[in-house]
Design a protein around this motif. Structure first.
Motif, PDB file in Angstrom:
ATOM      1  N   ALA A  65       0.789  -1.064  -0.015  1.00 41.37           N
ATOM      2  CA  ALA A  65      -0.034   0.014   0.060  1.00 41.37           C
ATOM      3  C   ALA A  65       0.683   1.154   0.003  1.00 41.37           C
ATOM      4  O   ALA A  65       0.919   1.902  -0.911  1.00 41.37           O
ATOM      5  CB  ALA A  65      -1.089   0.071   1.037  1.00 41.37           C
ATOM      6  N   GLY A  66       1.553   1.468   1.093  1.00 40.54           N
ATOM      7  CA  GLY A  66       2.337   2.468   0.988  1.00 40.54           C
ATOM      8  C   GLY A  66       1.683   3.998   1.004  1.00 40.54           C
ATOM      9  O   GLY A  66       0.324   4.021   1.299  1.00 40.54           O
ATOM     10  N   ALA A  67       2.282   4.845   0.242  1.00 44.54           N
ATOM     11  CA  ALA A  67       1.464   6.311  -0.171  1.00 44.54           C
ATOM     12  C   ALA A  67       0.866   6.067  -1.698  1.00 44.54           C
ATOM     13  O   ALA A  67       0.319   7.022  -2.116  1.00 44.54           O
ATOM     14  CB  ALA A  67       2.541   7.191   0.091  1.00 44.54           C
ATOM     15  N   ALA A 144      14.247   6.007  -1.834  1.00 46.48           N
ATOM     16  CA  ALA A 144      14.243   7.224  -2.111  1.00 46.48           C
ATOM     17  C   ALA A 144      13.060   7.713  -1.693  1.00 46.48           C
ATOM     18  O   ALA A 144      12.881   8.848  -0.849  1.00 46.48           O
ATOM     19  CB  ALA A 144      15.192   7.692  -3.242  1.00 46.48           C
ATOM     20  N   ALA A 145      12.026   7.719  -2.636  1.00 48.03           N
ATOM     21  CA  ALA A 145      10.787   8.226  -2.324  1.00 48.03           C
ATOM     22  C   ALA A 145       9.991   8.111  -1.414  1.00 48.03           C
ATOM     23  O   ALA A 145       9.520   8.959  -0.667  1.00 48.03           O
ATOM     24  CB  ALA A 145       9.829   7.634  -3.638  1.00 48.03           C
ATOM     25  N   PHE A 146       9.871   6.809  -0.853  1.00 43.39           N
ATOM     26  CA  PHE A 146       9.243   6.790   0.441  1.00 43.39           C
ATOM     27  C   PHE A 146      10.086   7.078   1.896  1.00 43.39           C
ATOM     28  O   PHE A 146       9.243   7.731   2.698  1.00 43.39           O
ATOM     29  CB  PHE A 146       9.056   5.264   0.575  1.00 43.39           C
ATOM     30  CG  PHE A 146       7.849   4.894  -0.158  1.00 43.39           C
ATOM     31  CD1 PHE A 146       7.912   4.819  -1.667  1.00 43.39           C
ATOM     32  CD2 PHE A 146       6.619   4.264   0.360  1.00 43.39           C
ATOM     33  CE1 PHE A 146       6.872   4.506  -2.424  1.00 43.39           C
ATOM     34  CE2 PHE A 146       5.669   3.898  -0.378  1.00 43.39           C
ATOM     35  CZ  PHE A 146       5.578   3.944  -1.638  1.00 43.39           C
ATOM     36  N   ALA A 147      11.347   7.054   1.894  1.00 40.48           N
ATOM     37  CA  ALA A 147      12.094   7.768   2.924  1.00 40.48           C
ATOM     38  C   ALA A 147      11.972   9.156   3.048  1.00 40.48           C
ATOM     39  O   ALA A 147      11.636   9.876   4.065  1.00 40.48           O
ATOM     40  CB  ALA A 147      13.686   7.305   2.684  1.00 40.48           C
ATOM     41  N   CYS A 410       3.994   3.834   4.648  1.00 38.04           N
ATOM     42  CA  CYS A 410       5.308   4.076   4.089  1.00 38.04           C
ATOM     43  C   CYS A 410       6.473   3.512   4.759  1.00 38.04           C
ATOM     44  O   CYS A 410       7.391   2.954   4.060  1.00 38.04           O
ATOM     45  CB  CYS A 410       5.717   5.618   4.104  1.00 38.04           C
ATOM     46  SG  CYS A 410       4.329   6.323   2.926  1.00 38.04           S
ATOM     47  N   LEU A 411       6.653   3.530   6.080  1.00 38.66           N
ATOM     48  CA  LEU A 411       7.575   2.902   6.651  1.00 38.66           C
ATOM     49  C   LEU A 411       7.581   1.324   6.373  1.00 38.66           C
ATOM     50  O   LEU A 411       8.625   0.726   6.291  1.00 38.66           O
ATOM     51  CB  LEU A 411       7.454   2.879   8.293  1.00 38.66           C
ATOM     52  CG  LEU A 411       8.232   4.438   8.896  1.00 38.66           C
ATOM     53  CD1 LEU A 411       7.666   4.394  10.452  1.00 38.66           C
ATOM     54  CD2 LEU A 411       9.640   4.310   8.707  1.00 38.66           C
ATOM     55  N   THR A 412       6.387   0.821   6.396  1.00 38.55           N
ATOM     56  CA  THR A 412       6.314  -0.615   5.787  1.00 38.55           C
ATOM     57  C   THR A 412       6.967  -1.021   4.673  1.00 38.55           C
ATOM     58  O   THR A 412       7.783  -1.916   4.628  1.00 38.55           O
ATOM     59  CB  THR A 412       4.862  -1.211   6.255  1.00 38.55           C
ATOM     60  OG1 THR A 412       4.187  -1.007   7.442  1.00 38.55           O
ATOM     61  CG2 THR A 412       4.496  -2.661   5.807  1.00 38.55           C
ATOM     62  N   SER A 413       6.446  -0.209   3.809  1.00 35.14           N
ATOM     63  CA  SER A 413       6.905  -0.448   2.445  1.00 35.14           C
ATOM     64  C   SER A 413       8.538  -0.083   2.370  1.00 35.14           C
ATOM     65  O   SER A 413       9.101  -0.763   1.470  1.00 35.14           O
ATOM     66  CB  SER A 413       6.048   0.830   1.579  1.00 35.14           C
ATOM     67  OG  SER A 413       4.941   0.478   1.299  1.00 35.14           O
TER      68      SER A 413
END
Length: 574
Positions: A65-67, A144-147, A410-413
């Motif tokens: 899922a993430g963002a 990079a994107a999710f961090a 986001c942390l999970t992804s």
């Protein structure tokens, strides 16, 4: 457009797709519950570890899922709700669901190995090497994107003089504190469930209660105020540790509990949308070119922008890496593959539909460029619906819960992507039929789990410090091209074992055309940035080189895949 009707019709179509098309796929491919899954056959207590279906569903769904299903549909809303809705529904049922289900199925029939190994079996060892390079580059972009997104939801706001703006920073500080408490609580949960054999039902009730307690503490006590770069470094250290620890310590329990945040968020959304049932003023179709550009940067033409911008809410290459990288190693029974992979994709489509409703509710603010950050649009839209039903007092609570949920996903992804990148990095140096233990010299050193993880984290965090907005377009195109290659891999493998693979042809061809076109536009934009000069010229070069590498690798892989499919066809005819 009535938001409630939009959501009800969309979810009904997704449910029909799951019941009929999902069942047909399972029958065509031959899911067999009597077969022993890799989680049991190769159980090691670290990566291969059987998980109950609800727990694994939590991990898989939280990881994919993430963002993405929030960011993509909100950004693509500039084209109108009709094209967005059509792509979410058609893409989810016939593209994304097939892709995710097929990738997981292929992996469990190949000892839980990654799509790279499936490619080696179906196409050849050289194709495997090329795919691993491609997937690794894409995973670096994911990290990079999710961090960057996570750091932005945690960071404090400072004035021009360098002084802390306490009022503007409080919400982010709360999110950061709750996230830290949540991680600690998940570790405790995992210890009692997996090492003290606590009943899952009882532990779940206590765990959900503990989530609420974490929220209460974090909302009232949040003493940590750090800059975005400081949080990027902390997040980097966290994902490095999380991605090398055994899955039962953090990954399984954290993702399982995170899923309740997501389910809770979606329940809140449904209550808000159905209860408020607003008629939103979002246009049905705005045209084939994004002239609105609320963020100040146009998405360009509807083709290919719509199909690249909405990734996780329709089809996403990252899902095939999750399914074949971690989920396949934990699948208890083959029949669990359909609800976890195909069902998980369609639930994500439902979240994408919810995102469209939120941006539609505050459309005038979004179109004017006043509220444009996707996570803020999402939280603002739903919190506003709630306050419209239950009063203004509910706004801040619902807003904080929604921002926290997005941050948790986001942390999970993030740490799942880091773990997957580590697998890919290690696989690149291992020859077919061998394991990492057979390596010697520098190859054995560089493929040590900790070393491979550090290399991945450093590259991802460094790129992420340029800001997710500068990476998202490249990430979207790379991610969708990875989906096309994932479809190609499973298509070739199914053909090799004599199963029906015709359902992959149209999605595979369409995604190849879409993403190669998008990457060409991206390369053009990077060279324009290089020509303009400025302090960011180095990053224009980096992104341009990555984009060119992705195009070249993809074209070579497609040629190899077409040759394999052609050879299969000739062999079948003979």
């Amino acid at each position: 457009m009535n938001a409630a009707l939009f959501l009800i019709v969309g979810v009904a179509v997704l449910l029909l797709g799951y019941i009929f098309y999902g069942r047909w796929l399972a029958k065509q491919w031959g899911l067999d519950d009597s077969r022993v899954t890799p989680a049991h056959e190769m159980e090691d207590g670290k990566d291969y570890c059987p998980a109950k279906a609800p727990v694994l569903m939590g991990h898989h769904f939280s990881s994919i899922a993430g963002a993405g299903p929030i960011n993509g549909p909100i950004q693509a809303a500039v084209f109108g709700w009709v094209p967005v809705m059509l792509w979410i529904l058609i893409g989810g049922i016939f593209f994304g669901g097939v892709h995710d289900f097929g990738a997981l199925f292929a992996s469990i029939r190949n000892k839980g190995q990654s799509i790279g190994e499936v490619i080696a079996t179906a196409i050849g060892p050289r194709a495997k090497k090329l795919f691993i390079i491609f997937a690794y580059l894409t995973l670096i972009l994911v990290v990079a994107a999710f961090a960057s997104i996570v750091a932005n939801t945690f960071k404090a706001t400072f004035t021009e003089t360098g002084a802390l703006d306490l009022a503007a920073s409080a919400a982010n500080a709360s999110t950061a504190m709750i996230s830290i408490l949540f991680i600690v609580m998940a570790i405790i949960f995992g210890f009692f469930v997996y090492r003290r054999n606590a009943p899952l039902g009882v532990a779940t009730v206590i765990g959900v209660a503990a989530i609420i307690l974490c929220m209460v503490i974090g909302l009232n006590w949040h003493p940590i105020y750090l800059s975005g770069n400081a949080w990027m470094i902390i997040v980097g250290v966290y994902i490095a540790i999380a991605s090398v620890t055994p899955v039962w310590i953090l990954l399984q329990p954290r993702d399982y509990l995170s899923s309740f945040l997501l389910y809770g968020m979606m329940i809140l959304a449904v209550i808000g949308i159905i209860g408020c049932h607003p008629t939103v003023d979002m246009p049905a179709f705005t045209g084939f070119v994004d002239t609105l550009a609320p963020t100040g940067t146009s998405l360009g033409y509807l083709f290919p922008a719509l199909f690249v911008t909405i990734a996780c809410g329709a089809v996403s290459g990252f899902h095939s890496l999750v399914g074949s990288g971690t989920t396949a190693k934990q699948l208890d029974r083959e029949r669990d593959a359909k609800p976890i992979a195909y069902g998980g994709m369609l639930i994500e489509c439902a979240l994408a539909l919810i995102s469209v409703c939120t941006v539609g509710y505050i459309w005038s603010s979004y179109a004017a460029g006043e509220t444009v950050t996707p996570t803020v649009v999402f939280a603002t839209g739903l919190a506003s619906m709630f306050s419209n039903i239950f009063g203004e007092a509910t706004y801040s609570v619902v807003y904080s819960i929604l921002i926290l949920a997005v941050s948790a996903f986001c942390l999970t992804s993030l740490d799942t992507a880091t773990r997957l990148a580590r697998y890919m990095f290690q696989e690149f140096f291992v020859e077919p039929g061998k394991t990492r233990e057979d390596l010697t010299g520098w190859k054995k050193t560089i493929t040590q789990p900790i070393v491979a993880t550090i290399i991945t984290v450093v590259l991802g965090v460094a790129l992420g410090m340029t800001g997710y907005a500068k990476i998202w377009a490249l990430f979207g195109a790379a991610n969708q091209l990875l989906a096309a290659l994932g479809l190609l891999a499973v298509c070739c493998w199914l053909g090799k074992i004599g199963r029906n693979n015709k359902m992959f042809y149209i999605p595979m061809f369409f995604m190849l055309v879409v993403t190669l076109t998008s990457l060409c536009f991206t390369i053009k934009a990077q060279f324009a940035g290089i020509a303009a000069g400025g302090p960011d010229v180095v990053w224009f070069w980096v992104r341009g080189i990555i984009a060119i590498l992705l195009v070249v690798l993809a074209i070579v892989l497609v040629v190899e895949g077409v040759r394999a499919l052609s050879a299969q066809k000739k062999a079948k005819a003979a």
